[in-house]
Write a protein that holds these residues in place. Sequence first.
Motif, PDB file in Angstrom:
ATOM      1  N   TYR A 136      11.488  15.079   1.494  1.00 21.47           N
ATOM      2  CA  TYR A 136      12.200  15.845   2.516  1.00 21.47           C
ATOM      3  C   TYR A 136      11.396  17.123   2.772  1.00 21.47           C
ATOM      4  O   TYR A 136      11.457  18.069   1.971  1.00 21.47           O
ATOM      5  N   PRO A 137      10.628  17.175   3.850  1.00 23.73           N
ATOM      6  CA  PRO A 137       9.766  18.332   4.082  1.00 23.73           C
ATOM      7  C   PRO A 137      10.513  19.669   4.158  1.00 23.73           C
ATOM      8  O   PRO A 137       9.916  20.716   3.894  1.00 23.73           O
ATOM      9  N   GLU A 138      11.802  19.647   4.505  1.00 26.78           N
ATOM     10  CA  GLU A 138      12.556  20.898   4.545  1.00 26.78           C
ATOM     11  C   GLU A 138      12.685  21.523   3.159  1.00 26.78           C
ATOM     12  O   GLU A 138      12.929  22.725   3.032  1.00 26.78           O
ATOM     13  N   GLY A 139      12.584  20.699   2.122  1.00 24.84           N
ATOM     14  CA  GLY A 139      12.637  21.207   0.755  1.00 24.84           C
ATOM     15  C   GLY A 139      14.029  21.357   0.187  1.00 24.84           C
ATOM     16  O   GLY A 139      14.194  21.632  -1.003  1.00 24.84           O
ATOM     17  N   THR A 140      15.048  21.159   0.998  1.00 23.79           N
ATOM     18  CA  THR A 140      16.435  21.279   0.558  1.00 23.79           C
ATOM     19  C   THR A 140      17.327  20.661   1.631  1.00 23.79           C
ATOM     20  O   THR A 140      16.854  20.313   2.720  1.00 23.79           O
ATOM     21  N   ARG A 141      18.599  20.524   1.322  1.00 25.47           N
ATOM     22  CA  ARG A 141      19.525  20.001   2.332  1.00 25.47           C
ATOM     23  C   ARG A 141      19.748  21.028   3.433  1.00 25.47           C
ATOM     24  O   ARG A 141      19.754  22.237   3.187  1.00 25.47           O
ATOM     25  N   SER A 142      19.951  20.532   4.631  1.00 23.78           N
ATOM     26  CA  SER A 142      20.251  21.433   5.741  1.00 23.78           C
ATOM     27  C   SER A 142      21.584  22.132   5.487  1.00 23.78           C
ATOM     28  O   SER A 142      22.572  21.481   5.139  1.00 23.78           O
ATOM     29  N   PRO A 143      21.642  23.438   5.673  1.00 27.66           N
ATOM     30  CA  PRO A 143      22.903  24.157   5.432  1.00 27.66           C
ATOM     31  C   PRO A 143      23.928  23.982   6.545  1.00 27.66           C
ATOM     32  O   PRO A 143      25.106  24.278   6.344  1.00 27.66           O
ATOM     33  N   ASP A 144      23.493  23.492   7.711  1.00 30.59           N
ATOM     34  CA  ASP A 144      24.421  23.434   8.845  1.00 30.59           C
ATOM     35  C   ASP A 144      24.199  22.237   9.776  1.00 30.59           C
ATOM     36  O   ASP A 144      24.701  22.224  10.900  1.00 30.59           O
ATOM     37  N   GLY A 189       0.799  -1.212   0.000  1.00 30.78           N
ATOM     38  CA  GLY A 189       0.000   0.000   0.000  1.00 30.78           C
ATOM     39  C   GLY A 189       0.830   1.259   0.000  1.00 30.78           C
ATOM     40  O   GLY A 189       2.055   1.223   0.197  1.00 30.78           O
ATOM     41  N   PRO A 190       0.181   2.399  -0.228  1.00 31.79           N
ATOM     42  CA  PRO A 190       0.912   3.671  -0.306  1.00 31.79           C
ATOM     43  C   PRO A 190       1.483   4.088   1.041  1.00 31.79           C
ATOM     44  O   PRO A 190       0.836   3.940   2.072  1.00 31.79           O
ATOM     45  N   VAL A 191       2.700   4.602   1.008  1.00 32.30           N
ATOM     46  CA  VAL A 191       3.385   5.070   2.213  1.00 32.30           C
ATOM     47  C   VAL A 191       4.181   6.314   1.841  1.00 32.30           C
ATOM     48  O   VAL A 191       4.828   6.358   0.791  1.00 32.30           O
ATOM     49  N   ILE A 192       4.132   7.324   2.708  1.00 34.03           N
ATOM     50  CA  ILE A 192       4.981   8.506   2.553  1.00 34.03           C
ATOM     51  C   ILE A 192       6.113   8.410   3.559  1.00 34.03           C
ATOM     52  O   ILE A 192       5.878   8.303   4.765  1.00 34.03           O
ATOM     53  N   LEU A 193       7.340   8.407   3.077  1.00 29.31           N
ATOM     54  CA  LEU A 193       8.510   8.478   3.951  1.00 29.31           C
ATOM     55  C   LEU A 193       8.929   9.941   4.045  1.00 29.31           C
ATOM     56  O   LEU A 193       9.180  10.585   3.028  1.00 29.31           O
ATOM     57  N   ALA A 194       9.001  10.467   5.245  1.00 27.91           N
ATOM     58  CA  ALA A 194       9.363  11.873   5.434  1.00 27.91           C
ATOM     59  C   ALA A 194      10.577  11.958   6.341  1.00 27.91           C
ATOM     60  O   ALA A 194      10.526  11.511   7.489  1.00 27.91           O
ATOM     61  N   GLY A 195      11.671  12.510   5.822  1.00 31.15           N
ATOM     62  CA  GLY A 195      12.896  12.520   6.611  1.00 31.15           C
ATOM     63  C   GLY A 195      13.682  13.815   6.517  1.00 31.15           C
ATOM     64  O   GLY A 195      13.317  14.742   5.788  1.00 31.15           O
ATOM     65  N   ASN A 196      14.758  13.845   7.272  1.00 29.49           N
ATOM     66  CA  ASN A 196      15.693  14.968   7.215  1.00 29.49           C
ATOM     67  C   ASN A 196      16.620  14.805   6.019  1.00 29.49           C
ATOM     68  O   ASN A 196      16.719  13.715   5.439  1.00 29.49           O
TER      69      ASN A 196
END
Length: 226
Positions: free
Chosen positions: A117-125, A33-40
Motif C-alpha cells: 500500500y504505497p500510502e503507508g497506512t489506511r486512509s483516514p477519510d 514471476g515476480p509481481v508488485i501489487l500496489a493498491g489503496n
Amino acid sequence: MSRFLLLKVLLGPLLRLFLRPRVEGAERIPGSGPVILAGNHLTFIDSILPPLVLQRQVFFIGKDEYVKGRTLKGRLMAWFFTSVGMIPVDRDGGHGGVAALMTGRRVLEEGKIFGIYPEGTRSPDGRLYRGRTGIARLTLMTGAPVVPFAVIGTDRVQPGGRGLPKVGRGRRITVRFGEPLDFSRYDGMERDRYVLRAVTDEVMTEVMRLSGQEYVDMYATKVKAA
C-alpha cells in the motif's frame, strides 16, 4: 498441500460467499514471476481480498503484533494471517521501513507476488493520499512489474477496520486490477529522488483511476498526526 492452499480450499468458498467480491481484471496478473501489487488501503480486510480472488499467493507486510498472541485466539489469528501471506515485520522501530523494503525485495527475488500500500497506512477519510517512494525503489531494484489495484466498498463493509464485516444491501465489494506497469526505462536510477517520485506518482495515478477516489497530495500519516 501448503497452508495457503489448505486455507483457500477450506475457507475460500465461505469467504467468497460471505463477502461476495466482484472481481475485475484478474487476468492481468502475470501467471508467473515476480509481481508488485500496489493498491489503496481503506480498512483491515483489504489484505485478505487479493489472496482470496487470485490463483497465486500474495504476500503482504503486517504488524508483528498480529502474530504475537499467546492465547488460543492469538495463535489461531497468527496461523490465519501467516497462511494468507502476511509477513510480520516490526514497523514501529527506527528501521521499520528498511525492514519492510528488504522483505519485499526478498519475496520478489523468489519470483512471488508482493502486495504493498504505497500510502503507508489506511486512509483516514476514504480519500487517496500521496504515495511513499518505497514502491518505486522495489520495482527499480527488482525489475518486477507493478500491477495497480483498487478495493472499493471495504470501508462500508468494515467501517473503521474493526469488528466483523457487515455485508448486505449497498455494501458490495469490488476488487479491480489494472494493466501491469513497466518501469525498465528507469533502470539504474533507483537513487534518483525525482525518478522515485515520478514512478510513485504514476502508480498512484493508476490506483486513483481504478478506485475513483479523490486524490490528496499529502501523506496520510500527516493527516492522522494532525
